[in-house]
Motif scaffolding. Structure first.
Motif, PDB file in Angstrom:
ATOM      1  N   GLU A  20       0.828  -1.210   0.000  1.00 50.95           N
ATOM      2  CA  GLU A  20       0.000   0.000   0.000  1.00 50.95           C
ATOM      3  C   GLU A  20       0.858   1.254   0.000  1.00 50.95           C
ATOM      4  O   GLU A  20       0.585   2.211  -0.744  1.00 50.95           O
ATOM      5  CB  GLU A  20      -0.926  -0.002   1.210  1.00 50.95           C
ATOM      6  N   SER A  21       1.923   1.277   0.813  1.00 51.23           N
ATOM      7  CA  SER A  21       2.799   2.436   0.847  1.00 51.23           C
ATOM      8  C   SER A  21       3.505   2.634  -0.488  1.00 51.23           C
ATOM      9  O   SER A  21       3.684   3.775  -0.952  1.00 51.23           O
ATOM     10  CB  SER A  21       3.830   2.281   1.968  1.00 51.23           C
ATOM     11  N   ILE A  22       3.894   1.548  -1.126  1.00 59.95           N
ATOM     12  CA  ILE A  22       4.540   1.644  -2.441  1.00 59.95           C
ATOM     13  C   ILE A  22       3.576   2.234  -3.460  1.00 59.95           C
ATOM     14  O   ILE A  22       3.952   3.074  -4.288  1.00 59.95           O
ATOM     15  CB  ILE A  22       5.036   0.267  -2.881  1.00 59.95           C
ATOM     16  N   ALA A  23       2.311   1.807  -3.379  1.00 58.82           N
ATOM     17  CA  ALA A  23       1.318   2.350  -4.299  1.00 58.82           C
ATOM     18  C   ALA A  23       1.072   3.831  -4.040  1.00 58.82           C
ATOM     19  O   ALA A  23       0.899   4.624  -4.977  1.00 58.82           O
ATOM     20  CB  ALA A  23       0.014   1.562  -4.175  1.00 58.82           C
ATOM     21  N   PHE A  24       1.044   4.255  -2.769  1.00 54.87           N
ATOM     22  CA  PHE A  24       0.853   5.667  -2.449  1.00 54.87           C
ATOM     23  C   PHE A  24       1.986   6.524  -3.001  1.00 54.87           C
ATOM     24  O   PHE A  24       1.774   7.598  -3.552  1.00 54.87           O
ATOM     25  CB  PHE A  24       0.746   5.857  -0.935  1.00 54.87           C
ATOM     26  N   TYR A  25       3.216   6.054  -2.827  1.00 57.41           N
ATOM     27  CA  TYR A  25       4.380   6.816  -3.270  1.00 57.41           C
ATOM     28  C   TYR A  25       4.646   6.676  -4.769  1.00 57.41           C
ATOM     29  O   TYR A  25       5.466   7.409  -5.318  1.00 57.41           O
ATOM     30  CB  TYR A  25       5.626   6.371  -2.498  1.00 57.41           C
ATOM     31  N   GLY A 194     -18.596   1.105  -8.986  1.00 56.05           N
ATOM     32  CA  GLY A 194     -17.221   1.464  -8.675  1.00 56.05           C
ATOM     33  C   GLY A 194     -17.019   2.960  -8.555  1.00 56.05           C
ATOM     34  O   GLY A 194     -17.888   3.771  -8.924  1.00 56.05           O
ATOM     35  N   ILE A 195     -15.870   3.345  -8.030  1.00 60.53           N
ATOM     36  CA  ILE A 195     -15.523   4.747  -7.826  1.00 60.53           C
ATOM     37  C   ILE A 195     -14.751   5.229  -9.054  1.00 60.53           C
ATOM     38  O   ILE A 195     -13.768   4.608  -9.456  1.00 60.53           O
ATOM     39  CB  ILE A 195     -14.679   4.909  -6.547  1.00 60.53           C
ATOM     40  N   HIS A 196     -15.184   6.332  -9.620  1.00 53.32           N
ATOM     41  CA  HIS A 196     -14.530   6.915 -10.789  1.00 53.32           C
ATOM     42  C   HIS A 196     -13.521   7.957 -10.312  1.00 53.32           C
ATOM     43  O   HIS A 196     -13.883   8.947  -9.675  1.00 53.32           O
ATOM     44  CB  HIS A 196     -15.560   7.555 -11.723  1.00 53.32           C
ATOM     45  N   MET A 252     -10.961   6.444   2.896  1.00 58.55           N
ATOM     46  CA  MET A 252     -11.243   7.583   2.014  1.00 58.55           C
ATOM     47  C   MET A 252      -9.970   8.019   1.296  1.00 58.55           C
ATOM     48  O   MET A 252     -10.003   8.344   0.097  1.00 58.55           O
ATOM     49  CB  MET A 252     -11.835   8.739   2.812  1.00 58.55           C
ATOM     50  N   LEU A 253      -8.842   8.027   2.011  1.00 59.01           N
ATOM     51  CA  LEU A 253      -7.572   8.379   1.375  1.00 59.01           C
ATOM     52  C   LEU A 253      -7.220   7.378   0.277  1.00 59.01           C
ATOM     53  O   LEU A 253      -6.736   7.763  -0.794  1.00 59.01           O
ATOM     54  CB  LEU A 253      -6.467   8.438   2.424  1.00 59.01           C
ATOM     55  N   ARG A 254      -7.466   6.111   0.531  1.00 60.41           N
ATOM     56  CA  ARG A 254      -7.194   5.104  -0.501  1.00 60.41           C
ATOM     57  C   ARG A 254      -8.095   5.312  -1.711  1.00 60.41           C
ATOM     58  O   ARG A 254      -7.666   5.121  -2.852  1.00 60.41           O
ATOM     59  CB  ARG A 254      -7.395   3.712   0.079  1.00 60.41           C
ATOM     60  N   ALA A 255      -9.353   5.674  -1.466  1.00 63.23           N
ATOM     61  CA  ALA A 255     -10.261   5.927  -2.585  1.00 63.23           C
ATOM     62  C   ALA A 255      -9.819   7.141  -3.383  1.00 63.23           C
ATOM     63  O   ALA A 255      -9.891   7.156  -4.616  1.00 63.23           O
ATOM     64  CB  ALA A 255     -11.681   6.103  -2.064  1.00 63.23           C
ATOM     65  N   ILE A 256      -9.353   8.199  -2.688  1.00 67.56           N
ATOM     66  CA  ILE A 256      -8.885   9.387  -3.392  1.00 67.56           C
ATOM     67  C   ILE A 256      -7.646   9.064  -4.224  1.00 67.56           C
ATOM     68  O   ILE A 256      -7.470   9.572  -5.334  1.00 67.56           O
ATOM     69  CB  ILE A 256      -8.598  10.512  -2.383  1.00 67.56           C
ATOM     70  N   ALA A 257      -6.780   8.207  -3.687  1.00 67.49           N
ATOM     71  CA  ALA A 257      -5.564   7.827  -4.417  1.00 67.49           C
ATOM     72  C   ALA A 257      -5.830   6.846  -5.545  1.00 67.49           C
ATOM     73  O   ALA A 257      -4.928   6.564  -6.340  1.00 67.49           O
ATOM     74  CB  ALA A 257      -4.552   7.224  -3.448  1.00 67.49           C
ATOM     75  N   GLY A 258      -7.037   6.310  -5.611  1.00 70.42           N
ATOM     76  CA  GLY A 258      -7.365   5.349  -6.659  1.00 70.42           C
ATOM     77  C   GLY A 258      -7.010   3.922  -6.325  1.00 70.42           C
ATOM     78  O   GLY A 258      -7.047   3.053  -7.205  1.00 70.42           O
ATOM     79  N   LEU A 259      -6.665   3.644  -5.065  1.00 71.22           N
ATOM     80  CA  LEU A 259      -6.308   2.287  -4.658  1.00 71.22           C
ATOM     81  C   LEU A 259      -7.518   1.472  -4.263  1.00 71.22           C
ATOM     82  O   LEU A 259      -7.439   0.247  -4.200  1.00 71.22           O
ATOM     83  CB  LEU A 259      -5.315   2.336  -3.482  1.00 71.22           C
ATOM     84  N   ASP A 274       1.579  15.466  -9.672  1.00 71.07           N
ATOM     85  CA  ASP A 274       1.461  16.696  -8.893  1.00 71.07           C
ATOM     86  C   ASP A 274       0.844  16.459  -7.525  1.00 71.07           C
ATOM     87  O   ASP A 274       0.545  17.425  -6.808  1.00 71.07           O
ATOM     88  CB  ASP A 274       0.606  17.719  -9.650  1.00 71.07           C
ATOM     89  N   THR A 275       0.646  15.209  -7.134  1.00 70.56           N
ATOM     90  CA  THR A 275      -0.006  14.872  -5.864  1.00 70.56           C
ATOM     91  C   THR A 275       0.915  13.976  -5.054  1.00 70.56           C
ATOM     92  O   THR A 275       1.570  13.087  -5.609  1.00 70.56           O
ATOM     93  CB  THR A 275      -1.350  14.157  -6.100  1.00 70.56           C
ATOM     94  N   MET A 276       0.953  14.197  -3.762  1.00 72.08           N
ATOM     95  CA  MET A 276       1.763  13.378  -2.869  1.00 72.08           C
ATOM     96  C   MET A 276       0.875  12.846  -1.758  1.00 72.08           C
ATOM     97  O   MET A 276       0.191  13.615  -1.075  1.00 72.08           O
ATOM     98  CB  MET A 276       2.919  14.171  -2.272  1.00 72.08           C
ATOM     99  N   PHE A 277       0.876  11.541  -1.573  1.00 74.48           N
ATOM    100  CA  PHE A 277       0.116  10.881  -0.518  1.00 74.48           C
ATOM    101  C   PHE A 277       1.101  10.370   0.534  1.00 74.48           C
ATOM    102  O   PHE A 277       2.116   9.751   0.201  1.00 74.48           O
ATOM    103  CB  PHE A 277      -0.698   9.712  -1.078  1.00 74.48           C
ATOM    104  N   LEU A 278       0.804  10.618   1.782  1.00 75.30           N
ATOM    105  CA  LEU A 278       1.638  10.157   2.891  1.00 75.30           C
ATOM    106  C   LEU A 278       0.900   9.039   3.618  1.00 75.30           C
ATOM    107  O   LEU A 278      -0.108   9.293   4.287  1.00 75.30           O
ATOM    108  CB  LEU A 278       1.945  11.301   3.859  1.00 75.30           C
ATOM    109  N   PRO A 279       1.339   7.791   3.504  1.00 71.37           N
ATOM    110  CA  PRO A 279       0.652   6.683   4.189  1.00 71.37           C
ATOM    111  C   PRO A 279       0.931   6.700   5.681  1.00 71.37           C
ATOM    112  O   PRO A 279       1.834   7.395   6.171  1.00 71.37           O
ATOM    113  CB  PRO A 279       1.229   5.443   3.514  1.00 71.37           C
ATOM    114  N   GLN A 280       0.153   5.927   6.417  1.00 66.70           N
ATOM    115  CA  GLN A 280       0.345   5.846   7.864  1.00 66.70           C
ATOM    116  C   GLN A 280       1.648   5.136   8.224  1.00 66.70           C
ATOM    117  O   GLN A 280       2.287   5.481   9.210  1.00 66.70           O
ATOM    118  CB  GLN A 280      -0.836   5.095   8.500  1.00 66.70           C
TER     119      GLN A 280
END
Length: 293
Positions: A20-25, A194-196, A252-259, A274-280
């Motif tokens: 999950e962290s790899i996918a976020f980064y 599904g979520i678009h 919700m963060l995963r949904a926003i990131a598309g995961l 242009d977006t950076m996600f910081l996982p827990q």
């Protein structure tokens, strides 16, 4: 070879634990390159081992055939000269093979001896490392106080011998009641479309993030986390999402990131570059600091 294979297994396990962290980064390419390099190293090491085993097999096979011919070549001139009879050649060959079999233990068992020696070295290094770790008192995971040690009692009954349990206030050493079976899991909720997730270079209205009618289900579809959530975050604004554990904040963060796409709704956000996600869970790729950057 064993070290290279161990490094490869470590990379695969680490990749699975930090997926999950790899996918976020967005570090899939770097992780794939690292795993591919370690896989190639393991393959090259295995090829080297196979080549060594092939050469060793050639040597041992040639050795076995050579010792059958050598005594005949040594004694045959005496036979042709008429000094000895034909039976002496057979006796000489048998005596030579009997003595040589006892002296060829290392040659015949070279592969097994090498495998045993390598295993012994690994076990010795493991034991020495564990003993050195245990001798250092600072490596203790926890230390029980005298009061906590007094609460450790040996239970009787159905428990195994030497089984210890920490007793709290009002507890007794009586066997515990059998566990209550868990209730059956609920049937999955109906699947949605599904979520678009839309990525735009420039969002209209100075928006940085827009969520429209977002509903999110658990991965198995058995529980609805939240429904019909809509919000807009404009450039320069800050948004803090709070709630109880399990309410769906991280989801919700995963949904926003598309995961996470189990649910319905539309998420509009800038491009991934242009977006950076910081996982827990903190995560750093394997390699040097330059490779991290």
């Amino acid at each position: 070879v064993l070290l290279r294979e161990a490094n490869l297994r470590y990379s695969l396990v680490r990749l699975r634990e930090n997926a999950e962290s790899i996918a976020f980064y967005g570090g899939e390419a770097q992780e794939a390159r690292e795993v591919r390099d370690r896989l190639e190293g393991a393959v090259e090491g295995r090829r080297a081992v196979l080549g060594t085993q092939r050469n060793l097999e050639f040597f041992t096979t040639a050795y076995r055939y050579a010792i059958q011919i050598l005594p005949v070549l040594v004694v045959s001139p005496l036979y042709f000269a008429g000094t000895i009879e034909l039976g002496v050649i057979t006796q000489s060959s048998g005596a030579f093979n009997s003595i040589l079999d006892d002296l060829s233990l290392i040659v015949n068992e070279f592969e097994g001896i090498s495998r045993f020696s390598a295993g012994l070295r690994r076990l010795t290094a493991f034991v020495e490392r564990m003993e050195g770790y245990q001798r250092n008192a600072s490596n203790a995971t926890f230390v029980l106080s005298e009061a906590q040690r007094a609460k450790l009692v040996e239970t009787a009954g159905d428990g195994p011998p030497g089984f210890l349990r920490m007793l709290g206030k009002g507890d007794s050493a009586a066997p515990s009641t059998p566990p209550v079976p868990a209730p059956p899991s609920p049937s999955p909720l109906p699947l949605s479309d599904g979520i678009h997730n839309l990525e735009l270079a420039i969002l209209s209205g100075s928006r940085a993030l827009a969520i429209d009618d977002l509903s999110l289900l658990t991965p198995d579809g058995s529980r609805l986390l939240f429904a019909n959530v809509s919000l807009t975050v404009r450039c320069g604004e800050h948004l803090l999402v709070t709630g109880q554990s399990g309410a769906g904040k991280s989801s919700m963060l995963r949904a926003i990131a598309g995961l996470w796409t189990r649910g319905s709704g539309i998420v509009t956000r800038p491009l991934t570059a242009d977006t950076m996600f910081l996982p827990q869970r903190p995560y750093c790729a394997l390699g040097s600091l330059r490779q991290q950057l």
